[in-house]
Design a protein around this motif. Structure first.
Motif, mmCIF file in Angstrom:
data_model
loop_
_atom_site.group_PDB
_atom_site.id
_atom_site.type_symbol
_atom_site.label_atom_id
_atom_site.label_comp_id
_atom_site.label_asym_id
_atom_site.label_seq_id
_atom_site.Cartn_x
_atom_site.Cartn_y
_atom_site.Cartn_z
ATOM 1 N N ILE A 27 0.850 -1.194 0.000
ATOM 2 C CA ILE A 27 0.000 0.000 0.000
ATOM 3 C C ILE A 27 0.881 1.237 0.000
ATOM 4 C CG2 ILE A 27 -1.775 1.292 1.226
ATOM 5 C CD1 ILE A 27 -2.694 -1.359 2.453
ATOM 6 N N ASN A 28 0.730 2.064 -1.013
ATOM 7 C CA ASN A 28 1.497 3.299 -1.141
ATOM 8 C C ASN A 28 0.530 4.435 -1.418
ATOM 9 O OD1 ASN A 28 3.122 5.469 -2.143
ATOM 10 N ND2 ASN A 28 4.795 4.008 -2.455
ATOM 11 N N ASP A 29 0.094 5.104 -0.360
ATOM 12 C CA ASP A 29 -0.895 6.170 -0.507
ATOM 13 C C ASP A 29 -0.313 7.422 -1.162
ATOM 14 O OD1 ASP A 29 -2.938 4.664 0.614
ATOM 15 O OD2 ASP A 29 -2.412 5.271 2.660
ATOM 16 N N GLU A 30 0.986 7.627 -1.033
ATOM 17 C CA GLU A 30 1.607 8.827 -1.591
ATOM 18 C C GLU A 30 1.811 8.719 -3.098
ATOM 19 O OE1 GLU A 30 5.188 9.631 0.492
ATOM 20 O OE2 GLU A 30 4.199 10.023 2.421
ATOM 21 N N ASP A 31 1.953 7.520 -3.596
ATOM 22 C CA ASP A 31 2.218 7.332 -5.025
ATOM 23 C C ASP A 31 1.298 6.252 -5.583
ATOM 24 O OD1 ASP A 31 3.455 7.744 -7.463
ATOM 25 O OD2 ASP A 31 5.093 6.342 -7.059
ATOM 26 N N SER A 32 0.017 6.345 -5.257
ATOM 27 C CA SER A 32 -0.948 5.343 -5.701
ATOM 28 C C SER A 32 -1.395 5.611 -7.138
ATOM 29 C CB SER A 32 -2.170 5.343 -4.784
ATOM 30 O OG SER A 32 -3.179 4.490 -5.286
ATOM 31 N N ALA A 33 -1.703 4.543 -7.853
ATOM 32 C CA ALA A 33 -2.181 4.678 -9.229
ATOM 33 C C ALA A 33 -3.687 4.892 -9.298
ATOM 34 C CB ALA A 33 -1.814 3.432 -10.028
ATOM 35 N N ILE A 34 -4.359 5.020 -8.161
ATOM 36 C CA ILE A 34 -5.812 5.130 -8.184
ATOM 37 C C ILE A 34 -6.277 6.401 -8.894
ATOM 38 C CG2 ILE A 34 -5.961 6.217 -5.907
ATOM 39 C CD1 ILE A 34 -8.446 3.717 -7.597
ATOM 40 N N SER A 35 -5.501 7.476 -8.821
ATOM 41 C CA SER A 35 -5.883 8.699 -9.533
ATOM 42 C C SER A 35 -5.886 8.457 -11.036
ATOM 43 C CB SER A 35 -4.922 9.844 -9.185
ATOM 44 O OG SER A 35 -5.046 10.190 -7.831
ATOM 45 N N PHE A 36 -4.856 7.771 -11.516
ATOM 46 C CA PHE A 36 -4.806 7.412 -12.942
ATOM 47 C C PHE A 36 -5.987 6.519 -13.312
ATOM 48 C CE2 PHE A 36 -3.687 3.892 -15.799
ATOM 49 C CZ PHE A 36 -3.517 4.580 -16.989
ATOM 50 N N VAL A 37 -6.286 5.551 -12.452
ATOM 51 C CA VAL A 37 -7.382 4.624 -12.717
ATOM 52 C C VAL A 37 -8.703 5.370 -12.851
ATOM 53 C CG1 VAL A 37 -8.796 2.784 -11.692
ATOM 54 C CG2 VAL A 37 -6.291 2.611 -11.676
ATOM 55 N N ARG A 38 -8.991 6.247 -11.911
ATOM 56 C CA ARG A 38 -10.275 6.963 -11.928
ATOM 57 C C ARG A 38 -10.343 7.946 -13.091
ATOM 58 N NH1 ARG A 38 -10.090 7.594 -5.465
ATOM 59 N NH2 ARG A 38 -11.358 5.759 -4.917
ATOM 60 N N THR A 39 -9.259 8.646 -13.361
ATOM 61 C CA THR A 39 -9.238 9.596 -14.473
ATOM 62 C C THR A 39 -9.460 8.877 -15.798
ATOM 63 O OG1 THR A 39 -7.750 11.095 -13.309
ATOM 64 C CG2 THR A 39 -7.851 11.305 -15.696
ATOM 65 N N THR A 40 -8.800 7.745 -15.984
ATOM 66 C CA THR A 40 -8.933 6.977 -17.220
ATOM 67 C C THR A 40 -10.325 6.374 -17.350
ATOM 68 O OG1 THR A 40 -6.568 6.428 -17.124
ATOM 69 C CG2 THR A 40 -7.945 5.093 -18.574
ATOM 70 N N ALA A 41 -10.838 5.823 -16.256
ATOM 71 C CA ALA A 41 -12.149 5.169 -16.289
ATOM 72 C C ALA A 41 -13.279 6.152 -16.543
ATOM 73 C CB ALA A 41 -12.387 4.415 -14.989
ATOM 74 N N LEU A 42 -13.111 7.370 -16.100
ATOM 75 C CA LEU A 42 -14.193 8.352 -16.215
ATOM 76 C C LEU A 42 -13.986 9.329 -17.364
ATOM 77 C CD1 LEU A 42 -14.654 9.114 -12.402
ATOM 78 C CD2 LEU A 42 -15.901 7.472 -13.827
ATOM 79 N N ALA A 43 -12.985 9.073 -18.202
ATOM 80 C CA ALA A 43 -12.678 9.985 -19.306
ATOM 81 C C ALA A 43 -13.811 10.048 -20.327
ATOM 82 C CB ALA A 43 -11.379 9.564 -19.993
ATOM 83 N N GLU A 44 -14.461 8.909 -20.555
ATOM 84 C CA GLU A 44 -15.583 8.859 -21.484
ATOM 85 C C GLU A 44 -16.871 8.670 -20.679
ATOM 86 O OE1 GLU A 44 -17.235 6.012 -25.080
ATOM 87 O OE2 GLU A 44 -15.057 6.336 -24.897
ATOM 88 N N PRO A 45 -17.661 9.714 -20.513
ATOM 89 C CA PRO A 45 -18.857 9.645 -19.659
ATOM 90 C C PRO A 45 -19.784 8.487 -20.026
ATOM 91 C CG PRO A 45 -18.427 11.907 -20.319
ATOM 92 C CD PRO A 45 -17.494 11.050 -21.122
ATOM 93 N N GLY A 46 -20.178 7.740 -18.991
ATOM 94 C CA GLY A 46 -21.137 6.659 -19.176
ATOM 95 C C GLY A 46 -20.545 5.328 -19.599
#
Length: 221
Positions: A10-29
């Motif tokens: 677990i690495n909260d300072e350098d987590s890839a979750i921001s990339f995951v959410r940004t990529t997943a939500l890039a195309e609405p719906g």
């Protein structure tokens, strides 16, 4: 091999979750990111992937990701929407590869650990149209970006008009069972008969059929 503790995963300072959410939500719906289950830490521990990677971030921070109403399901820690976890789904099924996603057509995505190819962690697809593991020549991160943006004709030979509506009505722990099967010369689209059955049954049936066909080919040589 010794298991790494959660403190190393677990690495909260350098987590890839921001990339995951940004990529997943890039195309609405297109994608839905499901909340993580209470077993997320256990799933991450048994997966042994750091949250600095998209795979680890999805395993720990999400309950999985649904794409196009369940057309494709990327496994995380499990949720009501995707009632299978990344670690649990691999238990008793994978050996020399790691399953991480599947689709409504009975296809399965896995990372190669040596059983499918050279063992460099590339993505392979178990295709219901051939019952073979096919290399996709991409990494998990590249696969994830592709899945969240555009399939680019990947499913053109298994879809039919209106299949999106059928997929949207399907429960998330099930996938199609076609007759005639997609791997036969008699297959037609839309299928003569189509049902949805548990994903686990589709996996087991296709693995059994693959072995039977391989045995028949060997006996004819």
């Amino acid at each position: 091999m010794a298991m790494r503790p959660l403190s190393e995963l677990i690495n909260d300072e350098d987590s890839a979750i921001s990339f995951v959410r940004t990529t997943a939500l890039a195309e609405p719906g297109r994608c839905v990111v499901h909340p993580p289950s209470e077993f997320a830490a256990d799933v991450l521990y048994h997966t042994q992937v750091t949250t600095r990677s998209p795979m680890g971030a999805i395993a720990y921070h999400t309950g999985g990701i649904s794409i196009l109403d369940g057309w494709l399901r990327i496994l995380g820690s499990g949720s009501a929407a995707i009632p299978r976890s990344l670690s649990g789904w691999n238990t008793g099924r994978s050996d020399g590869f790691h399953l991480f996603a599947d689709d409504a057509f009975g296809g399965f995505f896995a990372l190669d650990g040596g059983a499918l190819g050279p063992g460099k962690g590339d993505v392979f697809y178990f295709a219901p149209r051939s019952l073979e593991w096919e290399p996709l020549d991409c990494s998990y991160t590249q696969f994830f970006t592709w899945a969240c943006t555009d399939f680019r004709g990947f499913y053109d030979d298994v879809i039919w008009s209106g299949c999106e509506t059928v997929i949207a009505d399907m429960k998330p722990d099930r996938c199609f069972f076609f007759y005639p099967p997609l791997w036969t010369a008699e297959r037609v689209l839309p299928p003569i008969d189509i049902r949805d059955i548990p994903v686990a049954e589709v996996w087991g049936y296709q693995m059994e059929m693959r072995l039977q066909l391989a045995s028949q080919e060997a006996s004819c040589e």
